[in-house]
Design a protein around this motif. Structure first.
Motif, PDB file in Angstrom:
ATOM      1  N   THR A 162     -72.843  47.274 -90.496  1.00  0.00           N
ATOM      2  CA  THR A 162     -73.149  48.322 -89.526  1.00  0.00           C
ATOM      3  C   THR A 162     -74.343  47.907 -88.672  1.00  0.00           C
ATOM      4  N   GLY A 163     -74.198  48.132 -87.363  1.00  0.00           N
ATOM      5  CA  GLY A 163     -75.228  47.694 -86.428  1.00  0.00           C
ATOM      6  C   GLY A 163     -76.468  48.563 -86.435  1.00  0.00           C
ATOM      7  N   CYS A 164     -76.361  49.778 -86.985  1.00  0.00           N
ATOM      8  CA  CYS A 164     -77.513  50.653 -87.163  1.00  0.00           C
ATOM      9  C   CYS A 164     -77.140  51.668 -88.240  1.00  0.00           C
ATOM     10  N   LYS A 208     -76.984  50.599 -79.290  1.00  0.00           N
ATOM     11  CA  LYS A 208     -77.796  50.850 -80.493  1.00  0.00           C
ATOM     12  C   LYS A 208     -77.708  49.705 -81.503  1.00  0.00           C
ATOM     13  N   GLY A 209     -76.771  48.821 -81.317  1.00  0.00           N
ATOM     14  CA  GLY A 209     -76.536  47.764 -82.303  1.00  0.00           C
ATOM     15  C   GLY A 209     -77.644  46.723 -82.319  1.00  0.00           C
ATOM     16  N   CYS A 241     -72.290  48.084 -78.116  1.00  0.00           N
ATOM     17  CA  CYS A 241     -73.046  49.319 -78.346  1.00  0.00           C
ATOM     18  C   CYS A 241     -74.536  49.046 -78.182  1.00  0.00           C
ATOM     19  N   ARG A 289     -76.350  54.659 -88.190  1.00  0.00           N
ATOM     20  CA  ARG A 289     -75.382  55.723 -87.898  1.00  0.00           C
ATOM     21  C   ARG A 289     -74.047  55.515 -88.595  1.00  0.00           C
ATOM     22  N   SER A 290     -73.731  54.314 -88.957  1.00  0.00           N
ATOM     23  CA  SER A 290     -72.559  54.047 -89.802  1.00  0.00           C
ATOM     24  C   SER A 290     -71.248  54.537 -89.173  1.00  0.00           C
ATOM     25  N   CYS A 291     -71.033  54.222 -87.905  1.00  0.00           N
ATOM     26  CA  CYS A 291     -69.831  54.712 -87.205  1.00  0.00           C
ATOM     27  C   CYS A 291     -68.524  54.210 -87.829  1.00  0.00           C
ATOM     28  N   CYS A 301     -68.704  47.932 -87.474  1.00  0.00           N
ATOM     29  CA  CYS A 301     -68.745  48.786 -86.284  1.00  0.00           C
ATOM     30  C   CYS A 301     -68.728  47.901 -85.036  1.00  0.00           C
ATOM     31  N   THR A 302     -68.806  48.531 -83.878  1.00  0.00           N
ATOM     32  CA  THR A 302     -68.767  47.780 -82.618  1.00  0.00           C
ATOM     33  C   THR A 302     -69.907  46.773 -82.537  1.00  0.00           C
ATOM     34  N   GLY A 303     -71.096  47.198 -82.966  1.00  0.00           N
ATOM     35  CA  GLY A 303     -72.239  46.290 -82.954  1.00  0.00           C
ATOM     36  C   GLY A 303     -72.760  45.991 -81.561  1.00  0.00           C
TER      37      GLY A 303
END
Ligand code: SF4
Length: 451
Positions: A387-389, A359-360, A357, A391-393, A351-353
């Motif tokens: 995944t940075g959190c 939230k990462g 982001c 939420r698994s975007c 993900c963006t991380g």
């Protein structure tokens, strides 16, 4: 084709999901998501996206896991100009309220895949037109997602959809098995299809299902899985039967043939003799403007003038002559794209991380690149998701292995379980990318993972 409506429009709903008309702010600037009909765009549109990304943002373009593109890092004050240019390129919805409902996935190889039972493209085009032109359907959530599967060998069958239809042979012609809030069944343990509908009734079935959903769902129930908490599939099927008369047939034990692994990469013969489609993955879902312009140039010179984005965050060039395949592969490598499934980065998603982001908890992109340097090559190696959190975007499905950030540069490692929920079984805690690579290498050497 230029769209005439003004922006921003009151018809654009507030949502955390980016859209073409709704630029959402992230740590690294605005994000504009361009929903592509069936993942396709022509080379002129690709070039205009590249130019707009350079002029109004930092030039970073992302391929999403639903076969769309998004521009990120949009500079404050440039939003309206960017949206205007994308609309001018014919990339917007037919009406402002229709942007969110363009969530229809088909195989990127629709119309050219030799294994397909039907070319799903005409049904997909009809359905997209209905979704966009029917205001009552614009109440659907921006996340409400549909799958139309023509039976292609190149098919994403792991992403759950609110409604899915899969082609299957009937005594007379083709029909579609369908189901709700899940994936087409492939193995004996998978939830079965709800019923089968003849091809002539497929469009009517989907609209009836959408109407049923909108009538029954409470305001907080935005997805089909929410509705099923109050309405069992059998009840929904009965209500559907009442609307469609005798059109529906029992699905029995029908199972979808498995898709071919890694068919989104490299050269594959088409149903049209002498032609091939060629797939190339982006590195961690990102394209720069040079790469997008390079892809457009290749599609113009060797292909049919179109790009097909895939749910594997890759691009497919179709209708290329067999004799041109080597030249195209060479050019794809030259612009930094991956066509070989054995390369570690071709099976890593992130993900963006933390770099983009808030939230990462970790810089997933940088750590994924490090992992790519350390992991062994091989076509049979399993997919890995950073995944940075929670939420698994980056992944709509559960990857064989998930690295969930717990702190900067630290991850918990999970292995997917056949019947489990969540990311799976916890195998390692607070690992650095180097430690994770070592553990992953030992697990894959002993094949201790579930495909
Ligand atoms: S998974 Fe979490 S950290 Fe990664 S992009 Fe989504 S919200 Fe951000």
């Amino acid at each position: 084709m230029k769209q005439a409506f003004c922006i921003p429009s009151p018809a654009v709903r507030p949502s955390a999901c980016p859209g073409l008309l709704r630029i959402v702010q992230a740590k690294d600037g605005g994000i504009c998501r361009i929903k592509l009909p069936c993942g396709r765009l022509d080379v002129d549109q690709a070039e205009r996206i590249a130019r707009a990304a350079l002029q109004h943002a930092g030039g970073v373009i992302e391929a999403t896991n639903r076969g769309n593109l998004q521009i990120r890092g949009i500079r404050a004050g440039n939003e309206d100009a960017l949206i205007g240019e994308l609309l001018d390129a014919g990339l917007g919805p037919r009406t402002p309220g229709a942007d969110d409902v363009r969530n229809l996935m088909v195989s990127p190889a629709a119309g050219v895949d030799p294994q397909a039972l039907v070319d799903i493209s005409p049904l997909a085009a009809e359905l997209l037109a209905t979704l966009e032109n029917t205001p009552r359907l614009h109440a659907l959530s921006p996340k409400f997602a549909l799958l139309l599967d023509g039976g292609e060998r190149l098919a994403m069958l792991e992403h759950p959809h609110d409604i899915w239809l899969c082609a299957l042979p009937l005594e007379e012609g083709v029909g579609y098995a369908f189901g709700l809030a899940g994936c087409p069944p492939v193995s004996a343990n998978d939830a079965p299809a709800l019923a089968i509908v003849p091809a002539t009734q497929a469009h009517a079935l989907i609209i009836a299902l959408l109407d049923l959903f909108l009538e029954l769902a409470k305001p907080e129930q935005t997805r089909m899985r929410h509705l099923q908490e109050n309405h069992a599939p059998a009840e929904l099927l009965q209500r559907l039967q009442e609307r469609l008369g005798d059109a529906l047939l029992p699905a029995g034990e029908w199972r979808r043939a498995p898709a071919q692994g890694n068919a989104h990469l490299g050269v594959h013969a088409q149903r049209q003799p002498g032609l091939v489609h060629i797939g190339a993955a982006t590195v961690l879902g990102r394209l720069d403007t040079r790469q997008l312009l390079g892809l457009a140039d290749l599609a113009r010179r060797y292909g049919d003038g179109n790009l097909r984005l895939t749910p594997w965050q890759s691009v497919l060039l179709a209708n290329i002559t067999e004799t041109a395949a080597d030249a195209v592969i060479h050019s794809l490598h030259a612009i930094g794209l991956l066509t070989d499934a054995s390369e570690p980065l071709a099976r890593i998603i992130a993900c963006t991380g933390a770099s983009g982001c808030a939230k990462g908890l970790a810089d997933t992109k940088a750590d994924a690149l490090r992992l790519g340097e350390l992991l062994p090559a091989g076509e049979e190696q399993p997919g890995i998701h950073l995944t940075g959190c929670s939420r698994s975007c980056a992944a709509a499905h559960r990857a064989p292995f998930t690295l969930l950030a717990v702190a900067e540069g630290r991850y918990d490692l999970f292995a997917r379980q056949p019947l489990g929920n969540g990311f799976g079984q916890l195998l390692g805690h607070h690992l650095t990318p180097d430690e994770a690579a070592e553990l992953l290498a030992s697990l894959t050497a002993t094949r201790s993972f579930t495909r």
